[in-house]
Scaffold this motif. Sequence first.
Motif, PDB file in Angstrom:
ATOM      1  N   SER A  60       0.793  -1.237   0.000  1.00 59.02           N
ATOM      2  CA  SER A  60       0.000   0.000   0.000  1.00 59.02           C
ATOM      3  C   SER A  60       0.823   1.284   0.000  1.00 59.02           C
ATOM      4  O   SER A  60       0.269   2.358  -0.189  1.00 59.02           O
ATOM      5  CB  SER A  60      -0.951  -0.001   1.192  1.00 59.02           C
ATOM      6  N   ASP A 124       5.265   5.693   3.358  1.00 63.98           N
ATOM      7  CA  ASP A 124       4.351   4.574   3.577  1.00 63.98           C
ATOM      8  C   ASP A 124       2.927   5.102   3.702  1.00 63.98           C
ATOM      9  O   ASP A 124       2.717   6.302   3.851  1.00 63.98           O
ATOM     10  CB  ASP A 124       4.760   3.780   4.832  1.00 63.98           C
ATOM     11  N   ASP A 125       1.977   4.182   3.608  1.00 64.85           N
ATOM     12  CA  ASP A 125       0.574   4.606   3.703  1.00 64.85           C
ATOM     13  C   ASP A 125       0.200   4.965   5.136  1.00 64.85           C
ATOM     14  O   ASP A 125      -0.433   5.980   5.374  1.00 64.85           O
ATOM     15  CB  ASP A 125      -0.372   3.527   3.132  1.00 64.85           C
TER      16      ASP A 125
END
Length: 194
Positions: A60, A124-125
């Motif tokens: 993700s 990062d998500d």
Amino acid sequence: MKALKEKIQQDGKMLSESVLKVDAFLNHQIDPQLMKEIGEEFAERFQGQGITKILSIESSGIAPAVMTGLVMDVPVIFARKRKSLTLSDDLYTANVYSYTKHESNDISVSREFINSGDTILIMDDFLANGQAALGLIDIAQQSGAAIAGIGIVIEKGFQPGRKLIQERGIQVESLANIASLKNKEVSFFEEVDS
Ligand code: G4P
Ligand code: NA
Ligand code: NA
């Protein structure tokens, strides 16, 4: 970032008092227009720092990282969680403990793609306990690259990730910082610049 916070309010689902489900636009179905705006926002927040590469992690982290790489005009690398058939033996590897899964796993990046001449933006998500981010920091440091900072789409500010990163002297930028998920409501920490 206003558009992101509105999207979270509209489409996010509180799975518990600590987990936010965003499968409608980030973790399963992806909203490309929102990802584009996210990329523009990160490019602005990290401009002028000489970033040469973005380092993220599958799966993700990839969508927001690619959109940021597009705007910044730099390559995007994602750490792999599983050994792949084609991934070389020549790897940087870090061990990442997952608090939610109660297990640790290696993440890897080929040495071919990062070196001491790079200045890296880690992305990062989610930022929760910070273990994935620390693994990516570990990999960047093994390569000898400089770390410009960490860009996070959704931070759970009530968990300790940010503190662990800032203790290492690294800048954290999140586009939505959640203060609480209690009572089936999302509330955000105020941002100075939104
Ligand atoms: P942490 O140390 O960063 O807290 O990671 P943790 O092991 O607790 O989290 C495991 C996975 O869950 C990670 O994705 C992380 O990004 C994600 N995550 C953590 N908190 C939340 C949350 O509140 N909502 C959502 N939607 N995700 C959360 P992953 O397993 O690596 O999956 P993916 O990147 O392939 O999607
Ligand atoms: Na993730
Ligand atoms: Na995830």
